[in-house]
Design an enzyme around this catalytic site. Structure first.
Site, PDB file in Angstrom:
ATOM      1  N   HIS A  67       6.940  10.098  21.314  1.00 56.70           N
ATOM      2  CA  HIS A  67       6.672  11.553  20.699  1.00 56.70           C
ATOM      3  C   HIS A  67       7.563  12.377  21.379  1.00 56.70           C
ATOM      4  O   HIS A  67       8.109  13.430  20.691  1.00 56.70           O
ATOM      5  CB  HIS A  67       5.164  11.648  21.229  1.00 56.70           C
ATOM      6  CG  HIS A  67       4.800  12.909  20.429  1.00 56.70           C
ATOM      7  ND1 HIS A  67       3.919  13.201  19.194  1.00 56.70           N
ATOM      8  CD2 HIS A  67       4.639  14.308  20.817  1.00 56.70           C
ATOM      9  CE1 HIS A  67       3.493  14.344  19.132  1.00 56.70           C
ATOM     10  NE2 HIS A  67       4.104  15.111  20.031  1.00 56.70           N
ATOM     11  N   GLU A  68       7.604  12.501  22.626  1.00 51.44           N
ATOM     12  CA  GLU A  68       8.213  13.686  23.298  1.00 51.44           C
ATOM     13  C   GLU A  68       9.747  13.427  23.264  1.00 51.44           C
ATOM     14  O   GLU A  68      10.432  14.641  23.345  1.00 51.44           O
ATOM     15  CB  GLU A  68       7.747  13.724  24.747  1.00 51.44           C
ATOM     16  CG  GLU A  68       6.323  14.067  25.200  1.00 51.44           C
ATOM     17  CD  GLU A  68       5.615  15.158  24.495  1.00 51.44           C
ATOM     18  OE1 GLU A  68       6.388  16.108  23.734  1.00 51.44           O
ATOM     19  OE2 GLU A  68       4.422  15.030  24.349  1.00 51.44           O
TER      20      GLU A  68
END
Length: 164
Positions: free
Chosen positions: A133-134
């Protein structure tokens, strides 16, 4: 440590591809500290420098107090598992909006620590999801882009109605 303002969706900065960190100094440490404080106030488990308008490849994750704070500089996913996992995701840039995203259950990734030392690790489960996600955010990919158009449009309408 300082709490920094968080860019709100659909700020164009959230589509920015972040630059690698090349200088490992006190300013980087301060940025990482500020990201941690900002993330805690926002009640997130992960944040990137891009979320606060600093377009460098810096990620801070704190899944729980036992595992503690993890800071990843210049993270890069090397490989992903074939097995997939569904996980509810959201963003500090779009508080209150979440949906399930399907991603690989495990990743192998490399990164540098706050001192510039290179590491390579395996992560699975929730940590693997958070890393993906990051890293997406560092690559200018907002989590909504991982949803179907129908789900994405529904969430954007919900966000626009709730936005002040």
């Amino acid at each position: 440590m300082a709490i920094r303002p968080i860019l709100r969706y659909p700020h164009p900065g959230l589509k920015t591809i972040c630059e690698p960190v090349t200088v490992f100094d006190w300013a980087l440490r301060r940025l990482a500290d500020d990201l941690l404080e900002t993330m805690r106030v926002a009640r997130g488990v992960g944040i990137t420098a891009a979320h606060v308008g600093v377009f460098l490849r810096v990620v801070v994750i704190e899944l729980n107090k036992v595992d503690g704070v993890r800071t990843f500089i210049n993270p890069d996913i090397i490989s992903v598992s074939d097995e997939l996992m569904r996980q509810t995701e959201g963003s500090v840039s779009m508080p209150g909006v979440t949906d399930e995203v399907t991603r690989p259950r495990a990743v192998r990734f490399r990164y540098q620590d706050i001192n510039g030392v290179q590491h390579e690790e395996h992560a699975d489960g929730f940590l693997a999801i958070c890393i993906q996600h990051e890293v997406d955010q560092l690559d200018g990919i907002f989590w909504l882009q991982r949803l179907s158009k129908l789900k994405r449009d529904r969430l954007i309408r919900k966000w626009e109605k709730a936005a002040p």
